[in-house]
Design a protein around this motif. Structure first.
Motif, mmCIF file in Angstrom:
data_model
loop_
_atom_site.group_PDB
_atom_site.id
_atom_site.type_symbol
_atom_site.label_atom_id
_atom_site.label_comp_id
_atom_site.label_asym_id
_atom_site.label_seq_id
_atom_site.Cartn_x
_atom_site.Cartn_y
_atom_site.Cartn_z
ATOM 1 N N TRP A 164 -7.640 9.928 54.431
ATOM 2 C CA TRP A 164 -6.474 9.881 55.305
ATOM 3 C C TRP A 164 -6.946 10.178 56.722
ATOM 4 C CZ3 TRP A 164 -2.025 7.773 54.270
ATOM 5 C CH2 TRP A 164 -1.558 7.720 52.954
ATOM 6 N N VAL A 193 -1.663 4.983 46.788
ATOM 7 C CA VAL A 193 -0.897 5.874 47.668
ATOM 8 C C VAL A 193 0.465 6.167 47.049
ATOM 9 C CG1 VAL A 193 0.294 6.038 49.891
ATOM 10 C CG2 VAL A 193 -2.079 5.236 49.797
ATOM 11 N N HIS A 197 1.899 9.655 44.996
ATOM 12 C CA HIS A 197 2.831 10.408 45.837
ATOM 13 C C HIS A 197 3.865 11.112 44.973
ATOM 14 C CE1 HIS A 197 6.109 11.125 48.752
ATOM 15 N NE2 HIS A 197 5.097 11.275 49.608
ATOM 16 N N LEU A 251 -6.510 10.384 47.424
ATOM 17 C CA LEU A 251 -7.093 9.046 47.340
ATOM 18 C C LEU A 251 -8.302 9.085 46.416
ATOM 19 C CD1 LEU A 251 -7.020 8.107 51.142
ATOM 20 C CD2 LEU A 251 -5.409 7.362 49.372
#
Length: 288
Positions: A164, A193, A197, A251
């Motif tokens: 990120w 992503v 989340h 990630l």
């Protein structure tokens, strides 16, 4: 319209200076040759040859036409050669992820194109999910694609780490709802992503969707968005954000792998694959 066979006869007469010798040269009778010259003169509306006891000489119009006749015959031969080459030329269809095309173009693909001049290498870039789908639809012979899982029916080339990233002194990542830049749908990075989340994490909003890594990096550098950026693209205008500290989806490590269309493999595709592998080893990418 000037016909090639008439121009061929006209050139033979002009070069030999004699109808009989020209007829022997192109394996036609003298009467046939004389008739073809007459047809050509009728086509252009000009007298091209002056005949006398010594043979034939060109008129001024004949000299002009002769110059064009040579060029037209040359173009005709070139066209036939080109069509013959196209018929025998092998085509290899290669798919490469949009964000990594520069790496391949700057090395192994150019080398392949220069070495195998009788092969037409057609390159298409897309997000990896689309490349993989199109391979199974028969649109490609070979693809390089990114995935977060071990390759199935593919061969691992190297691993890629994404971070990120935010602007070095930016504020985008401090917003209550974080503005995010991502690659388009069917990109495995984008998919991860959203897959990772959690509701406990800070809300995100996609402000930029682009296949261009340059556009994504520029948006990050200018503090418009944060984005998952490949490690090798991180520069001094960016800062790396810790996912835990900033409430961002983690990630995973991504795999760059080769996938083949088993129905279209040839010796040439094998050479291309070997060149891609050699390029990976030469550049020292990590394969875990």
């Amino acid at each position: 319209m000037l016909k090639i066979d008439l121009l061929e006869s006209f050139i033979a007469v002009a070069e030999c200076g004699n109808l009989s010798k020209a007829a022997d040269k192109i394996c036609r009778t003298q009467s046939t040759l004389s008739l073809q010259v007459k047809k050509l003169e009728e086509s252009v509306g000009q007298t091209l040859l002056i005949r006398d006891n010594k043979g034939v000489t060109l008129t001024e119009s004949g000299e002009t036409l002769l110059s064009y006749a040579y060029k037209m015959m040359q173009l005709n031969l070139q066209a036939l050669d080109e069509l013959k080459d196209c018929q025998n030329r092998e085509v290899i269809r290669l798919g490469v992820p949009t964000d990594f095309i520069k790496c391949y173009l700057s090395s192994c693909l150019l080398e392949f194109i220069r070495e195998f001049t009788n092969i037409e290498l057609v390159i298409d870039t897309d997000v990896s999910g689309n490349l993989y789908k199109r391979l199974h639809q028969g649109e490609f012979d070979v693809i390089v694609a990114t995935h977060w899982q071990a390759p199935v029916n593919g061969e691992l080339l190297f691993t890629r780490r994404f971070h990120w990233a935010a602007a070095a002194n930016g504020n985008a990542h401090k917003n209550k709802t974080i503005p995010v830049g991502l690659y388009p749908e069917n990109c495995p990075i984008r998919a991860q992503v959203f897959a990772n989340h959690q509701l406990s994490m800070r809300p995100i909003r996609v402000l930029l969707s682009t296949p261009s890594p340059q556009a994504l990096s520029m948006a990050v550098e200018n503090d418009l968005v944060i984005a998952p950026v490949a490690e090798f693209r991180i520069n001094d205008k960016m800062q790396i954000l810790d996912p835990l500290e900033h409430g961002l989806p983690p990630l995973p490590m991504f795999n760059e792998s080769l996938y083949l269309n088993p129905d279209t493999q040839t010796y040439a595709t094998l050479q291309l694959i070997n060149l891609i592998k050699a390029n990976v080893e030469h550049k020292g990418y990590k394969i875990n």
